[in-house]
Design an enzyme around this catalytic site. Sequence first.
Site, PDB file in Angstrom:
ATOM      1  N   LYS A  76      20.325  28.536 -36.835  1.00 46.90           N
ATOM      2  CA  LYS A  76      19.412  27.410 -36.627  1.00 46.90           C
ATOM      3  C   LYS A  76      19.687  26.800 -35.262  1.00 46.90           C
ATOM      4  O   LYS A  76      20.853  26.682 -34.855  1.00 46.90           O
ATOM      5  CB  LYS A  76      19.618  26.379 -37.746  1.00 46.90           C
ATOM      6  CG  LYS A  76      18.635  25.214 -37.726  1.00 46.90           C
ATOM      7  CD  LYS A  76      18.835  24.309 -38.943  1.00 46.90           C
ATOM      8  CE  LYS A  76      17.871  23.141 -38.968  1.00 46.90           C
ATOM      9  NZ  LYS A  76      18.033  22.285 -40.166  1.00 46.90           N
ATOM     10  N   SER A 151      13.948  21.248 -42.870  1.00 48.37           N
ATOM     11  CA  SER A 151      13.798  21.541 -41.455  1.00 48.37           C
ATOM     12  C   SER A 151      14.316  22.927 -41.072  1.00 48.37           C
ATOM     13  O   SER A 151      14.084  23.377 -39.958  1.00 48.37           O
ATOM     14  CB  SER A 151      14.564  20.494 -40.634  1.00 48.37           C
ATOM     15  OG  SER A 151      15.962  20.574 -40.891  1.00 48.37           O
ATOM     16  N   SER A 175      17.154  20.238 -46.567  1.00 45.82           N
ATOM     17  CA  SER A 175      16.597  21.119 -45.540  1.00 45.82           C
ATOM     18  C   SER A 175      17.063  22.571 -45.594  1.00 45.82           C
ATOM     19  O   SER A 175      16.556  23.400 -44.845  1.00 45.82           O
ATOM     20  CB  SER A 175      16.887  20.555 -44.147  1.00 45.82           C
ATOM     21  OG  SER A 175      16.157  19.373 -43.954  1.00 45.82           O
TER      22      SER A 175
END
EC number: 6.3.5.7
Length: 484
Positions: A76, A151, A175
């Site tokens: 990420k 996210s 998330s």
Amino acid sequence: MHNKTLAELAQGLQSGEFSSVELTSHYLDRIKSLDEKTNAFITVTEEHALAQAKQADQLRADGKAGALSGIPIAHKDIFCTEGVKTSCGSKMLDNFIAPYESTVTQKCNESGLIMLGKTNMDEFAMGSSNESSFYGACHNPWDLDKIPGGSSGGSAAAVAARLAPIATGTDTGGSIRQPASMCNITGLKPTYGRVSRWGMIAFASSLDQAGPMAQTAEDAAMLLNVMAGLDLKDSTSMDQPVQDYTADLNNGLEGLRIGLPKEYFAEGLNGSVKAVIEASIKELEKQGAIIKEISLSTTNLSVPAYYVIAPAEASANLSRFDGVRYGYRCEDPQNLEDLYKRSRGEGFGDEVKRRIMIGAYALSAGYYDAYYKKAQQVRRLIKNDFANAFNEVDVIAGPTAPTTAFKMGEKTSDPVTMYLEDIFTISVNLAGLPAITVPAGFADGMPTGLQLIGNYFQEAKLLNIGHKYQQATDWHKKTPEQFA
């Protein structure tokens, strides 16, 4: 090759079925040809990945390779990676080349994992849909017109589309688990402090937690073995022994007490999602688990408490991005005030600005007691609620999200409706507990995840239940048709 699990890829490398260079090239080729559909990656590090793969092959030839040496991973874009852009999905950090490595990515590098690139995400991890990235929305591989969840939607989409076998994610209010549920993969949010946050760009420091995203619970266990552990550079890192999370995967579920909070199955939960979750609970019951209805009466308080505490911490954490010390700087500022205002005004997106303003308001003189202090008191009640539940049951089960993935743009004009997507995940972060999402079936043609919540440092138990469930079902093996 790309449909193999982490365990199968490790075996393939070990037996010489393929080399790390061949494996890495295969995934890089898939990213080149398929990522245009999902927009799962912000940065692809092809040269870096192939260089790492060559080193891994050499280590294996010398007999020095570890269990995961030579296997690709996607990170990420919230983790700082030395010499590689770390944008956090924001224009504010579009030109930021991290001068150091986060602890999580450092551990992955040391274990021999190969970084394919950095994945798309909601700006500064603020969002439930992955539509707020400066680099454009990420698309759900199961339906490109729908969101992948946020996210960590880029990481979830990358694993679901088999553009990477595993990925890292972060979970501040759900998330990791919510996008895992919407993309049909396995995602684990560990106990707060189990995995170091050092080098992870902060959103809400008392809630943020990194974790693994993978095809299976076994793969998540293997990656957690790499990520977990005490880090003296992170003052919130916990000094608890790290067990081998793969050791107990095959334990039986006989006598396991599973609590079903009645509040998780009430009004607001989509009927098709409810049916899928109830069927998955029956499978666990068939394996010997004892099901018991419980109550988590503070569930309805979790969203309002979270949306005071998280923005308050965000407003403090993001104050450093002012165009002077860090981040984007506007062109031709007229004076210092203009520099601050326009740098932050132009560098941040709408959702980030909204949360900074909410947080600053909640922390301001005259409103602190009414909002922030009250929210922290509610947080204590939520934690007590879980403690009481764990006196009755071993784990808690329920849906991860009230709906499946929704269409792009459907909820962007109504932030409150968007925030309610996290109603079943947020309380876990407020209490600092571990929780896992595993693929549980399809509702109205889209994936749905079963969430299992454990007591502190019970990650191994959650992975055990997830693994046993996946041995009896095949939902986790299903892949989106155009990415098969």
